[in-house]
Write a protein that holds these residues in place. Sequence first.
Motif, PDB file in Angstrom:
ATOM      1  N   LYS A 132       2.142   6.761  -6.894  1.00  0.00           N
ATOM      2  CA  LYS A 132       1.062   7.671  -7.298  1.00  0.00           C
ATOM      3  C   LYS A 132       1.649   9.261  -7.083  1.00  0.00           C
ATOM      4  O   LYS A 132       1.739  10.030  -8.114  1.00  0.00           O
ATOM      5  N   LEU A 133       2.119   9.218  -5.941  1.00  0.00           N
ATOM      6  CA  LEU A 133       2.954  10.499  -5.606  1.00  0.00           C
ATOM      7  C   LEU A 133       4.063  10.801  -6.614  1.00  0.00           C
ATOM      8  O   LEU A 133       4.383  12.011  -7.200  1.00  0.00           O
ATOM      9  N   LYS A 177       0.816  -1.206  -0.034  1.00  0.00           N
ATOM     10  CA  LYS A 177      -0.134   0.044  -0.186  1.00  0.00           C
ATOM     11  C   LYS A 177       0.938   1.419   0.044  1.00  0.00           C
ATOM     12  O   LYS A 177       0.528   2.066  -0.726  1.00  0.00           O
ATOM     13  N   GLU A 178       1.903   1.356   0.827  1.00  0.00           N
ATOM     14  CA  GLU A 178       2.833   2.460   0.777  1.00  0.00           C
ATOM     15  C   GLU A 178       3.522   2.748  -0.493  1.00  0.00           C
ATOM     16  O   GLU A 178       3.706   3.678  -0.763  1.00  0.00           O
ATOM     17  N   GLU A 180       2.443   1.596  -3.456  1.00  0.00           N
ATOM     18  CA  GLU A 180       1.313   2.200  -4.222  1.00  0.00           C
ATOM     19  C   GLU A 180       1.248   3.509  -4.169  1.00  0.00           C
ATOM     20  O   GLU A 180       1.001   4.304  -5.270  1.00  0.00           O
ATOM     21  N   ASP A 181       1.085   4.159  -2.871  1.00  0.00           N
ATOM     22  CA  ASP A 181       0.796   5.588  -2.665  1.00  0.00           C
ATOM     23  C   ASP A 181       1.968   6.374  -3.187  1.00  0.00           C
ATOM     24  O   ASP A 181       1.899   7.604  -3.801  1.00  0.00           O
ATOM     25  N   HIS A 182       3.252   5.790  -2.907  1.00  0.00           N
ATOM     26  CA  HIS A 182       4.363   6.375  -3.270  1.00  0.00           C
ATOM     27  C   HIS A 182       4.429   6.725  -4.699  1.00  0.00           C
ATOM     28  O   HIS A 182       4.822   7.642  -5.442  1.00  0.00           O
TER      29      HIS A 182
END
Length: 306
Positions: A272-273, A265-266, A268-270
Amino acid sequence: MRVQHLFILLFVLVFSSCGPFSKLEKSTNWEELYEGANKYYQEGEYNKAIILYDKVLPVIRGSEKAELADYNYANCHFKTKRYIEAAGYFSNFYRTYNRSPLAEEALFMNAYSLYLDAPDFNLDQQSSQEAVSAIQQFVTRFPGSASYERAMDMLQDLEGRFEEKAYHEASMYYRLKDGLYPGQNLLACVVSFQNFAKDFPESKYNEEIAYKLVEVSTALAENSVYSKKEDRLNEALGFATTFYRRYPGSKFTAEVQSFESETKKELEDHMKLKQEVAERNAKAEAEAKAAAEAATSIPPQTKNDN
């Protein structure tokens, strides 16, 4: 009563100073000293034997009598638990009399003395390393010795101490991971866990270490700066994959799966950022380029001569 006890003690001291050993100690007859040293050695009076050997050994050095005297002298120190001194004397004996029937025993006793002097795992292990080197020298030189199995047991015990020390050092960083400087301790923890698994591939602690490696690498990745975050998140996922392969039925599987999900999850968020940052940078770059092109397309002003 106190005066009486002091008188008795004084009498014993005076009597002993006039006894056979005192007279022998003052002797200048080296043959008498040699026989006396051997006699006290055979009787288990090792401290007295040491004193007499100290006097006679320089005199008989190089003679036929020196070999036995040198071995007995080394063994006197061993019997009185002066293990470091004994190791040195046994080592010297082996170097001097390497063809002696006592050479094999002397080399083993050198290793055994160092082994007995080796500290517990929680202390500095420099002397233990010296013991390991001595044991390895013995088993290499005398693989058919009757003492070979004893030597290998000693070696296994010392390696176990190294393993325990390395495990407790790695665990120290793990205990400090929630302290004032978590980033530094997490990084140190990752490195020490990896080194432990490499140095002790058969350790009973490796399953636990592999699980904790997933945990601390996940925490390290989550707390990393932007430029290092992606690599460390992928590294944490790699540790999880390795854990599943090596310990498919582990009691830590559920915890590792939880850390893995958290890391994914981390990541994936990274990502996207990272995409947003790339798009913003591309947009800013395009706008800057367009502005630069617009600036160069404006015709220069001409002077008015009127």
